[in-house]
Design an enzyme around this catalytic site. Structure first.
Site, mmCIF file in Angstrom:
data_model
loop_
_atom_site.group_PDB
_atom_site.id
_atom_site.type_symbol
_atom_site.label_atom_id
_atom_site.label_comp_id
_atom_site.label_asym_id
_atom_site.label_seq_id
_atom_site.Cartn_x
_atom_site.Cartn_y
_atom_site.Cartn_z
ATOM 1 N N VAL A 23 -3.702 6.406 -2.357
ATOM 2 C CA VAL A 23 -4.833 6.135 -3.469
ATOM 3 C C VAL A 23 -5.836 7.718 -3.764
ATOM 4 C CG1 VAL A 23 -7.410 4.538 -4.127
ATOM 5 C CG2 VAL A 23 -5.123 4.219 -2.799
ATOM 6 N N ALA A 73 -4.570 6.786 11.228
ATOM 7 C CA ALA A 73 -6.507 7.418 10.525
ATOM 8 C C ALA A 73 -6.890 6.529 9.989
ATOM 9 C CB ALA A 73 -5.919 9.174 10.636
ATOM 10 N N ASP A 74 -6.177 5.831 8.997
ATOM 11 C CA ASP A 74 -7.273 4.946 8.121
ATOM 12 C C ASP A 74 -7.384 4.033 9.110
ATOM 13 O OD1 ASP A 74 -4.779 4.485 9.740
ATOM 14 O OD2 ASP A 74 -4.099 2.761 7.633
ATOM 15 N N ARG A 75 -7.130 3.349 10.472
ATOM 16 C CA ARG A 75 -7.514 2.426 11.303
ATOM 17 C C ARG A 75 -9.467 3.109 12.246
ATOM 18 N NH1 ARG A 75 -3.511 -0.324 14.292
ATOM 19 N NH2 ARG A 75 -5.051 -2.544 14.947
ATOM 20 N N THR A 125 12.105 -25.776 -3.672
ATOM 21 C CA THR A 125 12.558 -25.234 -3.039
ATOM 22 C C THR A 125 11.352 -23.565 -3.277
ATOM 23 O OG1 THR A 125 14.965 -25.264 -2.832
ATOM 24 C CG2 THR A 125 14.398 -22.678 -2.670
ATOM 25 N N ASN A 151 1.055 2.445 -0.859
ATOM 26 C CA ASN A 151 0.363 3.383 -2.162
ATOM 27 C C ASN A 151 -0.483 5.229 -1.381
ATOM 28 O OD1 ASN A 151 1.037 2.040 -4.483
ATOM 29 N ND2 ASN A 151 0.321 0.494 -3.440
#
EC number: 2.7.1.33
Length: 259
Positions: free
Chosen positions: A13, A109-111, A187, A11
């Site tokens: 944001v 970059a997000d980290r 299951t 996604n």
């Protein structure tokens, strides 16, 4: 107002901020082929629904782990908002964080943005767990240096792989099993146990190993869409920060103004 854009693998944001406070946020499926014009039509309608207009945005900052999506987001900022966007990880918004790893250029970059925000918000040694397409564990020491981490398949990715590879297994929703038993009698129940409690056990086990390796008290911060779900079924989290990436982008923008 600042428009912060976090483009992930699943996604994108968009968050509208004023004086560091999030005023509105929207989410759209990631599609690198989506043009700046398509983004603009979609965003214009959502801004109006919240009582804002395109003209209210005077700054844009972007973090992306999808290189092909970046160009159209930059064009969106330039063509429709009339601004040159800042891009996390690129000068002049590199963040000033020490990347104490063997390949600093490979850190997403997000980290980096999450690490910056976490260190700003919480003191001491930290583990940031981000539930996305992949689940990442990031280690930030008490000085704010990024020390490395772990990348694991996201729970939805794990479930999709299981259902795709095993022809007779049905699709199930990501949710806690009906009770705490780990002996399934159907299951579907066995799949719920394997996927959900198996994932909880993985997280708890990895956090325990990281804490033992650090050897000091360490807070665990979780972010991402499934953070609340797992927080309700595990006691490893010290804080939930659903907007950590957006908060990090706002910090980077603020620092760029002072540079």
């Amino acid at each position: 107002m600042l428009l912060a854009i976090d483009a992930g693998n699943t996604n994108v944001v968009f968050a509208l901020l004023s004086q560091g406070e999030i005023r509105a946020r929207w989410r759209i499926a990631t599609d690198p082929r989506r043009t700046a014009d398509e983004y603009a039509v979609w965003l214009n309608q959502l801004l109006m629904l919240e009582g804002y207009a395109i003209a209210d945005v005077d700054a844009v900052i972007i973090a992306t782990v999808v290189p092909r999506a970046l160009h159209n987001l930059q064009v969106l900022a330039e063509k429709y908002f009339g601004v040159q966007p800042l891009v996390a990880g690129h000068a002049p918004v590199e963040g000033g964080i020490e990347l104490d790893v063997e390949q600093p250029s490979s850190v997403g970059a997000d980290r980096i943005v999450n690490a910056i925000a976490a260190h700003h918000l919480y003191a001491g040694d930290l583990i940031v767990i981000d539930f996305g397409t992949a689940t990442t564990f990031d280690v930030i020491d008490y000085t704010g240096a990024y020390k490395g981490g772990i990348i694991a398949p996201g729970i939805n990715l794990s479930l999709d792989a299981l259902v795709t590879a095993a022809a007779k297994l049905p699709k199930i929703a990501i949710s806690p099993p009906e009770n705490r038993s780990v002996i399934g009698r159907t299951t579907e129940a066995q799949m719920h146990i394997g996927v959900f409690w198996g994932y909880v056990a993985m997280m708890e086990g990895l956090v325990a190993r990281i804490r033992a390796e650090i050897g000091r008290p360490t807070k665990v911060i979780s972010t991402g869409g499934l953070a609340v779900l797992f927080d309700e079924n595990s006691d490893i989290f010290d804080a939930i920060a659903p907007d950590l990436t957006i908060q990090g982008l706002a910090l980077l923008h603020e620092r760029s103004l002072k540079a």
